[in-house]
Design an enzyme around this catalytic site. Structure first.
Site, PDB file in Angstrom:
ATOM      1  N   SER A  53      17.991   4.159  11.425  1.00 29.18           N
ATOM      2  CA  SER A  53      18.935   4.514  10.376  1.00 29.18           C
ATOM      3  C   SER A  53      18.354   5.594   9.460  1.00 29.18           C
ATOM      4  O   SER A  53      17.139   5.646   9.252  1.00 29.18           O
ATOM      5  CB  SER A  53      19.262   3.256   9.557  1.00 29.18           C
ATOM      6  OG  SER A  53      20.461   3.414   8.852  1.00 29.18           O
ATOM      7  N   PRO A  54      19.206   6.461   8.896  1.00 30.74           N
ATOM      8  CA  PRO A  54      18.705   7.450   7.930  1.00 30.74           C
ATOM      9  C   PRO A  54      18.177   6.754   6.682  1.00 30.74           C
ATOM     10  O   PRO A  54      18.832   5.865   6.142  1.00 30.74           O
ATOM     11  CB  PRO A  54      19.938   8.303   7.628  1.00 30.74           C
ATOM     12  CG  PRO A  54      21.107   7.445   7.984  1.00 30.74           C
ATOM     13  CD  PRO A  54      20.660   6.574   9.107  1.00 30.74           C
TER      14      PRO A  54
ATOM     15  N   GLN B  39      22.267  13.933   9.341  1.00 29.22           N
ATOM     16  CA  GLN B  39      23.278  13.415   8.426  1.00 29.22           C
ATOM     17  C   GLN B  39      23.367  14.357   7.233  1.00 29.22           C
ATOM     18  O   GLN B  39      22.365  14.595   6.552  1.00 29.22           O
ATOM     19  CB  GLN B  39      22.915  12.011   7.942  1.00 29.22           C
ATOM     20  CG  GLN B  39      23.987  11.374   7.065  1.00 29.22           C
ATOM     21  CD  GLN B  39      23.502  10.091   6.403  1.00 29.22           C
ATOM     22  OE1 GLN B  39      22.694  10.133   5.478  1.00 29.22           O
ATOM     23  NE2 GLN B  39      23.990   8.946   6.877  1.00 29.22           N
TER      24      GLN B  39
ATOM     25  N   TYR C  56      28.221   8.609  -3.094  1.00 33.39           N
ATOM     26  CA  TYR C  56      27.941  10.038  -3.162  1.00 33.39           C
ATOM     27  C   TYR C  56      29.258  10.810  -3.226  1.00 33.39           C
ATOM     28  O   TYR C  56      30.334  10.211  -3.328  1.00 33.39           O
ATOM     29  CB  TYR C  56      27.060  10.461  -1.987  1.00 33.39           C
ATOM     30  CG  TYR C  56      25.691   9.798  -2.009  1.00 33.39           C
ATOM     31  CD1 TYR C  56      24.867   9.899  -3.132  1.00 33.39           C
ATOM     32  CD2 TYR C  56      25.235   9.055  -0.928  1.00 33.39           C
ATOM     33  CE1 TYR C  56      23.632   9.275  -3.173  1.00 33.39           C
ATOM     34  CE2 TYR C  56      23.993   8.432  -0.957  1.00 33.39           C
ATOM     35  CZ  TYR C  56      23.196   8.541  -2.087  1.00 33.39           C
ATOM     36  OH  TYR C  56      21.972   7.930  -2.127  1.00 33.39           O
TER      37      TYR C  56
ATOM     38  N   ARG D 191      29.717   8.000   8.083  1.00 31.32           N
ATOM     39  CA  ARG D 191      29.242   6.790   7.420  1.00 31.32           C
ATOM     40  C   ARG D 191      30.158   6.491   6.249  1.00 31.32           C
ATOM     41  O   ARG D 191      30.425   7.357   5.408  1.00 31.32           O
ATOM     42  CB  ARG D 191      27.806   6.943   6.933  1.00 31.32           C
ATOM     43  CG  ARG D 191      27.343   5.757   6.081  1.00 31.32           C
ATOM     44  CD  ARG D 191      25.839   5.681   5.886  1.00 31.32           C
ATOM     45  NE  ARG D 191      25.206   5.030   7.027  1.00 31.32           N
ATOM     46  CZ  ARG D 191      24.069   4.325   6.956  1.00 31.32           C
ATOM     47  NH1 ARG D 191      23.454   4.168   5.809  1.00 31.32           N
ATOM     48  NH2 ARG D 191      23.554   3.786   8.032  1.00 31.32           N
TER      49      ARG D 191
ATOM     50  N   ARG E 111      14.637  -0.748   7.542  1.00 32.41           N
ATOM     51  CA  ARG E 111      13.349  -1.332   7.160  1.00 32.41           C
ATOM     52  C   ARG E 111      12.494  -1.768   8.344  1.00 32.41           C
ATOM     53  O   ARG E 111      11.273  -1.580   8.318  1.00 32.41           O
ATOM     54  CB  ARG E 111      13.574  -2.483   6.178  1.00 32.41           C
ATOM     55  CG  ARG E 111      14.010  -2.017   4.796  1.00 32.41           C
ATOM     56  CD  ARG E 111      14.330  -3.199   3.875  1.00 32.41           C
ATOM     57  NE  ARG E 111      14.688  -2.749   2.539  1.00 32.41           N
ATOM     58  CZ  ARG E 111      15.900  -2.355   2.177  1.00 32.41           C
ATOM     59  NH1 ARG E 111      16.879  -2.350   3.072  1.00 32.41           N
ATOM     60  NH2 ARG E 111      16.158  -1.955   0.941  1.00 32.41           N
TER      61      ARG E 111
END
Length: 780
Positions: free
Chosen positions: A428-429, A506, A588, A636, A730
């Site tokens: 994942s980013p 991304q 965002y 996303r 993580r």
């Protein structure tokens, strides 16, 4: 002690006999409103594990219960004219009446006083009558005692969406049976299991809107039961459906399941100078949906636990014993209720999975509660799981050779446009805050390169900003100039030259969450100096009184930012990226248009969801137009804001449909981070239900994220059709080689290691062989 149990169901009876068995000096009275040896209901179901608990608690009653049980290991699933069977599940069925009769007789043998045909109208009067030291409120689902002391217990009752009816039949089933039938009104399902030599429980269930469309709400009992007999005739073998609730009128036999949760389980009364606790037990304290067969199990285990607490603390220390009981049982019940919620929602949403082929539909049903995972199912029925894995692999275009291992779902390939991922694992980013002037450096080469070598099918660069003022922090990478493009190209070329992994870019714009410090210097806090102006959908700061207030974007701003996204997409292609993701999540810039929490505009870009999506879709269309046709593009989204009045899972489906229509290939389903007022409900795989809904309602491939950290999680998600890819953050930070290590844990040896490691492994094997030969020569 003087103990009074109000309610003679499994909880009250079993607690009474356990306490009397452990100390005959106790006076135990169980008060039941029905007549002796009279009860309603058909069969109840236990697992083999529950039966083991009963043997430990009271071997005598367990022996009688065990002798009366009907045992089976198999589950049959009937769907679209097919029957699929899975074994090894270990269930036991017994008639409710038979179970209660065994417990009643055991109570009488031990000296427990059974008082029948006594409707308790006031618990305090009964407590005084018997000079009670302890009152057990085991008065069932509609507990009067729970209602009387609701200010203490704080019950939360959630009435679920399906209507169901408990019926019986003399048709015998040799497996626990799920049968699904489609009508012109929607899907009905039956849950059937045998509980004695000639009788089975037969529960019929359907969403309330389907039930009403079928006209069952206006039918008499007889008409409704006849409807079910016709609908499920092929499973009944000519037998009738039986009803033992004839005291109810019309369609009242069809009920909606109430999920009960209580915040506390103990209330203290002061009666004539004595403190007397009232303790909830069984359905009075909690309920769990019948689809995981645990209501009676929970009641009996409540009784066992409270009796164990009295044995540990003694009957002279009621507060400690009761506190321990509540602490232990509330956690155990919560686990069951979470599983029951998942199971309930699956049966409420059969239409969502109706497009599945029978093989995947059956697997989805078996793993619906998340208590049974892929590897747990393998332990129960290895043959079934391996056959299903082969079926999945063939659907992914892989045919297993006879000498080859069965391919776990996570290691099947995935195709999107002209790009094939070697497996379903995505790194994942993750924001690293380690760029200088937007230029990724050696850190990013090692960070992304090592994870690509570690076995993931694809690695995704962190959100890369489309302009200097689009950054979250000064340490965020960008893609607005040639130097940045060249730096990214170096990283992409390393990944392509040294691994089979694909690499994605991304792109995003921080919006109102920009111009903040590096995470370890104060997350979401404005820069001490050098802040740049912010823009957003509306002039609302991210943190009131702390964050900078953004300026609401005008048409010129929208045109400029859209051009910035287009330029960044062109540079991403120039740098060689295989995949592009548009960031429309986490509050965002583009997300701020979508959420009603952050979009208060009154023009064409505000108001309805359709209007709020207008600008993000304009950006998507512009970017998709310059991104090559043979390369995939994902989006996303925040599938849930976790704030009242914000985006919900229903909205997420609508958002996904809009992006799908615009040409998106996948939806990356994250959630939250839009508002500081959010209250997420965390847990393992906690965001996967969003990916599930979007995938199977909007009919677009999805990426699942959030607390996915084991191969077993990934295999379960992919195999059940809840998502197409799993993105882990993580776990990849902790272990760049997570994919390879998880393959080793589950015994999958045919995963391809990078060439450099294969060469090193061969050299190591050669050295070990030489060392062994030398040791033999010198006699060691």
């Amino acid at each position: 002690m003087n103990i009074v149990c109000i309610g003679g169901g499994p909880a009250g009876l079993y607690f009474g006999l356990l306490m009397k068995r452990r100390d005959p000096a106790h006076r135990v009275v169980v008060i039941e409103r029905n007549r002796p040896y009279d009860t309603f209901g058909w069969g109840v179901v236990f697992s083999d594990a529950t039966m083991g608990n009963l043997v430990t608690a009271d071997a005598e009653s367990a022996e009688q219960i065990n002798a009366a049980f009907n045992h089976w290991d198999d589950i049959d699933i009937h769907f679209k004219g097919r029957t699929l069977r899975s074994s090894g599940h270990g269930f036991i069925g017994i008639g409710r009446k038979k179970l209660l009769n065994i417990l009643q007789a055991r109570c009488e043998a031990l000296g427990v006083e059974l008082v029948f045909e006594n409707e308790v109208s006031h618990d305090q009067a009964i407590a005084r009558q018997y000079d009670a030291d302890l009152v057990i409120a085991s008065d069932g689902l509609n507990s009067r005692i729970r209602t009387r002391y609701q200010d203490t217990f704080h019950p939360d009752i959630d009435v679920r969406k399906c209507r169901f009816v408990w019926l019986g039949t003399h048709q015998r089933f040799d497996a626990f049976t799920f049968a699904f039938e489609q009508t012109e009104h929607g899907w009905f399902q039956a849950h059937a299991y045998q509980f004695d030599d000639d009788t089975s429980t037969f529960i019929v269930e359907a969403p309330e809107e389907v039930w009403k469309k079928a006209g069952l709400d206006e039918m008499s009992q007889e008409e409704g039961i006849a409807y079910c007999e016709r609908l499920f005739a092929k499973y009944l073998g000519g037998h009738k459906l039986l009803n033992n609730a004839k005291h109810l009128r019309g369609s009242a036999i069809w009920i909606r399941f109430p999920r009960v949760i209580c915040n506390t389980w103990v209330h203290w009364n002061q009666l004539d100078g004595k403190s007397v606790p009232v303790v909830l037990m069984g359905d009075a304290a909690h309920t769990a949906h019948f689809s995981i067969g645990s209501g009676t199990k929970l009641a009996l285990e409540d009784a066992i636990q409270l009796a164990d607490c009295f044995r540990e603390f003694g009957t002279d220390d009621l507060p400690h014993a009761l506190r321990k009981y509540e602490e232990i049982r509330s956690v155990e019940v919560l686990k069951i209720q979470n599983a029951a919620r998942n199971s309930t929602e699956w049966f409420e949403s059969v239409e969502r999975y109706a497009a599945f082929e029978p093989e995947q539909f059956a697997y989805s049903l078996l793993t619906r509660s998340q208590r049974i995972s892929h590897e747990n199912l393998r332990l129960r029925d290895k043959q079934y799981v391996e056959a299903y894995e082969d079926w999945l692999a063939r659907r992914a275009g892989v045919e297993r050779r006879p000498s080859q291992q069965v391919i776990p779902p996570m290691f099947t390939p995935f195709q999107a446009r002209g790009v094939q991922l070697k497996n379903r694992i995505v790194m994942s980013p993750m924001a690293m805050y380690s760029a200088r002037d937007g230029v990724p450096g050696e850190f990013h080469l090692v960070h992304l390169g090592s994870r690509a070598l570690g076995g993931a099918g694809m690695v995704v660069a962190e959100m890369t900003c489309v302009s200097p003022d689009a950054r979250i922090t000064p340490g965020c990478p960008g893609l607005w100039n040639d130097e940045q493009t060249a730096a990214w190209r170096r990283i992409v070329e390393f990944v392509h030259a040294n691994s089979e992994a694909r690499i994605a870019m991304q792109i995003g714009h921080a919006g109102r969450k920009g111009s903040t410090r590096l995470a370890w210097e104060g997350i979401d806090q404005p820069l001490a100096t050098g802040n740049w102006p912010l823009i957003s959908a509306s002039p609302l700061p991210y943190i009131e009184g702390v964050s900078q207030t953004p300026r609401a974007m005008d048409e010129a701003d929208m045109a400029r930012v859209k051009d910035d996204f287009v330029a960044a997409a062109r540079r991403a292609h120039e740098a060689g990226f295989d995949w592009l993701e548009l960031h429309c999540a986490h509050g965002y810039l583009l997300s701020s248009f979508i959420s009603p929490l952050t979009n208060h505009r009154t023009d064409a870009y505000g108001g309805s969801l359709e209007n709020r999506l207008r600008y993000p879709l304009e950006v998507f269309h512009a970017v998709r137009a310059v991104w090559p046709d043979d390369k995939p593009m994902s989006v996303r989204i925040s599938a849930h804001d976790w704030v009242e009045g914000g985006i919900t899972a229903d909205d997420a489906v609508a958002i996904a449909r809009a992006f799908k229509a615009a040409g998106a290939d996948l939806i990356d389903c994250s959630s939250g981070q839009v508002s500081k007022a959010e209250k997420p409900v965390y847990g393992r795989m906690f965001q996967t239900p969003f990916a599930d809904r979007v995938r199977n309602e909007a009919h677009i491939p999805t990426i699942a994220v959030g607390a996915i950290f084991e191969a077993d999680h990934v295999n379960s998600i992919i195999a059940s059709g809840r998502a197409d890819l799993c993105a882990l953050a993580r776990p990849h930070l902790a272990d760049p080689f997570w994919t390879l290590h998880e393959a080793a844990k589950i015994g999958y040896k045919e995963i391809a290691w990078p060439n450099q490691y294969v060469a090193g492994k061969r050299q190591l094997e050669t050295n070990l062989e030489r060392a062994a030969q030398y040791a033999q020569q010198i006699g060691k």
